[in-house]
Design a protein around this motif. Structure first.
Motif, PDB file in Angstrom:
ATOM      1  N   TYR A  40       0.844  -1.203   0.000  1.00  0.00           N
ATOM      2  CA  TYR A  40       0.000   0.000   0.000  1.00  0.00           C
ATOM      3  C   TYR A  40       0.873   1.244   0.000  1.00  0.00           C
ATOM      4  CZ  TYR A  40      -2.789   3.781   1.900  1.00  0.00           C
ATOM      5  OH  TYR A  40      -3.382   4.998   2.111  1.00  0.00           O
ATOM      6  N   HIS A  41       1.911   1.282   0.824  1.00  0.00           N
ATOM      7  CA  HIS A  41       2.760   2.460   0.904  1.00  0.00           C
ATOM      8  C   HIS A  41       3.588   2.656  -0.359  1.00  0.00           C
ATOM      9  CE1 HIS A  41       2.027   4.158   4.825  1.00  0.00           C
ATOM     10  NE2 HIS A  41       1.809   2.933   5.247  1.00  0.00           N
ATOM     11  N   ILE A  42       4.029   1.588  -0.977  1.00  0.00           N
ATOM     12  CA  ILE A  42       4.766   1.711  -2.232  1.00  0.00           C
ATOM     13  C   ILE A  42       3.854   2.284  -3.315  1.00  0.00           C
ATOM     14  CG2 ILE A  42       5.834   0.369  -4.092  1.00  0.00           C
ATOM     15  CD1 ILE A  42       6.998  -1.435  -1.895  1.00  0.00           C
ATOM     16  N   SER A  43       2.615   1.819  -3.365  1.00  0.00           N
ATOM     17  CA  SER A  43       1.653   2.326  -4.346  1.00  0.00           C
ATOM     18  C   SER A  43       1.347   3.796  -4.093  1.00  0.00           C
ATOM     19  CB  SER A  43       0.368   1.504  -4.288  1.00  0.00           C
ATOM     20  OG  SER A  43      -0.622   2.062  -5.099  1.00  0.00           O
ATOM     21  N   TYR A  44       1.181   4.170  -2.829  1.00  0.00           N
ATOM     22  CA  TYR A  44       0.881   5.566  -2.484  1.00  0.00           C
ATOM     23  C   TYR A  44       2.058   6.468  -2.862  1.00  0.00           C
ATOM     24  CZ  TYR A  44      -0.501   9.623   0.230  1.00  0.00           C
ATOM     25  OH  TYR A  44      -0.843  10.892   0.610  1.00  0.00           O
ATOM     26  N   LYS A  45       3.269   6.020  -2.588  1.00  0.00           N
ATOM     27  CA  LYS A  45       4.464   6.792  -2.917  1.00  0.00           C
ATOM     28  C   LYS A  45       4.568   6.992  -4.433  1.00  0.00           C
ATOM     29  CE  LYS A  45       9.436   6.670  -2.107  1.00  0.00           C
ATOM     30  NZ  LYS A  45      10.540   5.909  -1.526  1.00  0.00           N
ATOM     31  N   ARG A  46       4.247   5.949  -5.200  1.00  0.00           N
ATOM     32  CA  ARG A  46       4.294   6.053  -6.662  1.00  0.00           C
ATOM     33  C   ARG A  46       3.269   7.063  -7.168  1.00  0.00           C
ATOM     34  NH1 ARG A  46       1.026   3.865 -10.030  1.00  0.00           N
ATOM     35  NH2 ARG A  46       0.307   2.310  -8.540  1.00  0.00           N
ATOM     36  N   VAL A  48       2.032   9.666  -5.572  1.00  0.00           N
ATOM     37  CA  VAL A  48       2.471  11.019  -5.212  1.00  0.00           C
ATOM     38  C   VAL A  48       3.582  11.469  -6.149  1.00  0.00           C
ATOM     39  CG1 VAL A  48       3.633  12.356  -3.420  1.00  0.00           C
ATOM     40  CG2 VAL A  48       1.751  10.857  -2.805  1.00  0.00           C
ATOM     41  N   ARG A  49       4.540  10.585  -6.436  1.00  0.00           N
ATOM     42  CA  ARG A  49       5.628  10.925  -7.342  1.00  0.00           C
ATOM     43  C   ARG A  49       5.091  11.259  -8.737  1.00  0.00           C
ATOM     44  NH1 ARG A  49       8.081   6.402  -8.931  1.00  0.00           N
ATOM     45  NH2 ARG A  49       8.312   5.725  -6.777  1.00  0.00           N
ATOM     46  N   GLU A  50       4.137  10.462  -9.243  1.00  0.00           N
ATOM     47  CA  GLU A  50       3.555  10.732 -10.560  1.00  0.00           C
ATOM     48  C   GLU A  50       2.814  12.065 -10.576  1.00  0.00           C
ATOM     49  OE1 GLU A  50       1.112   7.378 -11.379  1.00  0.00           O
ATOM     50  OE2 GLU A  50       2.802   6.087 -11.916  1.00  0.00           O
ATOM     51  N   PHE A  51       2.145  12.411  -9.476  1.00  0.00           N
ATOM     52  CA  PHE A  51       1.433  13.684  -9.405  1.00  0.00           C
ATOM     53  C   PHE A  51       2.405  14.852  -9.520  1.00  0.00           C
ATOM     54  CE2 PHE A  51       0.179  17.264  -6.715  1.00  0.00           C
ATOM     55  CZ  PHE A  51      -0.969  17.667  -7.375  1.00  0.00           C
ATOM     56  N   TYR A  52       3.488  14.820  -8.749  1.00  0.00           N
ATOM     57  CA  TYR A  52       4.438  15.931  -8.782  1.00  0.00           C
ATOM     58  C   TYR A  52       5.199  15.993 -10.105  1.00  0.00           C
ATOM     59  CZ  TYR A  52       3.473  17.285  -4.033  1.00  0.00           C
ATOM     60  OH  TYR A  52       2.849  17.737  -2.905  1.00  0.00           O
ATOM     61  N   GLU A  53       5.458  14.853 -10.729  1.00  0.00           N
ATOM     62  CA  GLU A  53       6.096  14.869 -12.047  1.00  0.00           C
ATOM     63  C   GLU A  53       5.172  15.489 -13.089  1.00  0.00           C
ATOM     64  OE1 GLU A  53       7.194  10.837 -12.789  1.00  0.00           O
ATOM     65  OE2 GLU A  53       8.963  10.923 -11.498  1.00  0.00           O
ATOM     66  N   ALA A  54       3.881  15.148 -13.053  1.00  0.00           N
ATOM     67  CA  ALA A  54       2.923  15.745 -13.992  1.00  0.00           C
ATOM     68  C   ALA A  54       2.763  17.233 -13.721  1.00  0.00           C
ATOM     69  CB  ALA A  54       1.577  15.040 -13.882  1.00  0.00           C
ATOM     70  N   LEU A  55       2.849  17.636 -12.458  1.00  0.00           N
ATOM     71  CA  LEU A  55       2.756  19.054 -12.109  1.00  0.00           C
ATOM     72  C   LEU A  55       3.952  19.817 -12.649  1.00  0.00           C
ATOM     73  CD1 LEU A  55       0.884  20.911 -10.471  1.00  0.00           C
ATOM     74  CD2 LEU A  55       2.338  20.495  -8.496  1.00  0.00           C
ATOM     75  N   GLU A  56       5.149  19.237 -12.571  1.00  0.00           N
ATOM     76  CA  GLU A  56       6.344  19.882 -13.111  1.00  0.00           C
ATOM     77  C   GLU A  56       6.297  19.980 -14.630  1.00  0.00           C
ATOM     78  OE1 GLU A  56       9.937  18.042 -11.875  1.00  0.00           O
ATOM     79  OE2 GLU A  56       9.660  18.561  -9.757  1.00  0.00           O
TER      80      GLU A  56
END
Length: 82
Positions: A40-46, A48-56
């Motif tokens: 669950y935590h690995i999926s959540y971390k992924r 969040v990372r995808e969200f910030y990459e798309a934001l950048e």
């Protein structure tokens, strides 16, 4: 007759708990719950990372909408109408 009842009761009596078996059950249950929690935590971390990459990259934006203040009298009027 009484000896048959006592023999049947003794045959169906539970064995005392085995310490090794209890430790094994505890470890198996703990490892399975821990692995689910970790996935669950690995999926959540992924996510969040995808969200910030798309934001950048500019693919998505975040907009904070201003909320206008409404006087309490206006709220009370709207509530009375309904």
């Amino acid at each position: 007759m009484a000896s048959k009842v006592a023999t049947a009761a003794a045959a169906t009596a539970r064995r005392p708990p085995s310490i090794v078996r209890e430790i094994f059950y505890g470890l198996a249950l703990g490892l399975s719950v821990a692995s689910c929690w970790k996935m669950y935590h690995i999926s959540y971390k992924r996510r969040v990372r995808e969200f910030y990459e798309a934001l950048e990259r500019g693919e998505i934006t975040t907009v904070i909408k201003k909320v206008e203040e409404v006087p309490i009298e206006k709220v009370m009027e709207l509530l009375e109408e309904n």
